[in-house]
Enzyme design. Structure first.
Site, PDB file in Angstrom:
ATOM      1  N   MET A   1      45.218  39.208  44.470  1.00 12.34           N
ATOM      2  CA  MET A   1      44.385  38.211  43.803  1.00 12.34           C
ATOM      3  C   MET A   1      43.881  38.728  42.462  1.00 12.34           C
ATOM      4  SD  MET A   1      42.080  36.538  46.834  1.00 12.34           S
ATOM      5  CE  MET A   1      42.819  35.759  48.257  1.00 12.34           C
ATOM      6  N   CYS A   2      43.264  37.852  41.712  1.00  9.24           N
ATOM      7  CA  CYS A   2      42.780  38.178  40.376  1.00  9.24           C
ATOM      8  C   CYS A   2      41.349  38.720  40.440  1.00  9.24           C
ATOM      9  CB  CYS A   2      42.829  36.927  39.506  1.00  9.24           C
ATOM     10  SG  CYS A   2      44.412  36.056  39.577  1.00  9.24           S
TER      11      CYS A   2
END
Length: 300
Positions: A1-2
């Site tokens: 994920m970011c």
């Protein structure tokens, strides 16, 4: 994920220390090498810089060292949907009501394109990500309320909380949103280093410092001698060794001029992934301990 970063300040400030640490997570000490971007809010407009490359190796960071703003949203990307291209790089920006609105998301929202509640007509994706679809859905929801000018903060918060509840029913939905007047943040769940997807999704830190320490001006700060700078930061993971506080799962906070001005958390009866309106939220105290200091870190 970011990973996400937001900064709100009472007076315009640089972000070089915070953005430099975030950039290291983008391909150096972290795996988020698929793009990066930062938006500096200036009045109703925003300076947005994005690249579909690793933040750790970009040549842009020295160029923005002295850029000042009282609100900032930044993002480093680890691609889970959409190609590694500029159109899929965050933060995304759109105009609404004479303001530039910014949005950055961390998570996965499978099926958002088929969810009738989140359908869009006026606002459409340029890229291919579920994150941009979430932004367009948010703008579609709030657009009618901007026809007569900036809506009351309470209404804006209620609308953001409403759509946040719908998004987190689909999957991890941490996001940062600026409408040029305030920053709204929704904390949910994210993938942690041990591979599990769980809270916390965002952390918050409040800082305070004066423009002068022991009668000596702090480099880079031009404030009245008696002024007190206040800064509130939000990040996916703590960026310093200070006392960051984890936000609750489903919590929505609002930042303005360096302070948390409103906080909402889902009411206990609403359920973990409630999709009901903002009336299923409880108001909680807005105050958080501020870290007072005389060093330069609080204003960077």
């Amino acid at each position: 994920m970011c990973e996400l970063l937001a900064i709100s300040a009472r007076y315009p400030t640089t972000i070089r220390l915070s953005i430099a640490e975030l950039a290291r997570h983008g391909g150096d000490t972290g795996p988020h090498r698929d793009g990066w971007g930062v938006g500096f809010v200036q009045d109703r407009d925003a300076l947005v810089i994005r690249e579909p490359t690793a933040a750790a190796t970009t040549r842009w960071l020295p160029c923005i060292d002295d850029t000042r703003a009282d609100a900032v949203i930044a993002h480093i990307r680890r691609a889970t949907q959409g190609e590694r291209m500029l159109r899929n790089t965050q933060p995304f920006a759109r105009e609404l009501g004479g303001h530039i609105h910014l949005f950055a998301h961390n998570g996965m929202l499978p099926g958002i394109e088929r969810d009738d509640r989140l359908a869009t007509r006026r606002f459409r994706r340029v890229g291919d990500t579920d994150s941009e679809q979430a932004f367009c859905a948010l703008l579609e929801r709030i657009a009618p309320h901007w026809d007569a000018g900036v809506p009351p903060l309470e209404l804006r918060l209620a609308l953001v909380a409403e759509i946040a509840a719908e998004l987190r029913a689909l999957g991890p939905a941490n996001f940062l949103y600026s409408d040029g007047d305030a920053i709204f943040a929704h904390a949910h769940r994210r993938r942690h280093d041990d591979g599990t997807i769980r809270p916390p999704g965002l952390h918050v830190l409040c800082r305070s410092c004066s423009a002068h320490a022991d009668g000596v001006g702090i480099p880079g700060i031009e404030l009245p001698p008696t002024a007190q700078q206040e800064v509130a930061l939000l990040a996916s993971v703590p960026l310093t060794g200070e006392g960051w506080q984890a936000l609750a799962e489903g919590e929505v906070v609002v930042l303005q001029r360096g302070r948390i001005v409103s906080r909402l958390a889902p009411a206990p009866h609403a359920g973990r992934d409630s999709t009901r309106s903002a009336s299923t939220y409880d108001t909680i105290p807005t105050s958080l301990p501020s870290r007072s200091t005389t060093g330069t870190a609080p204003i960077r």
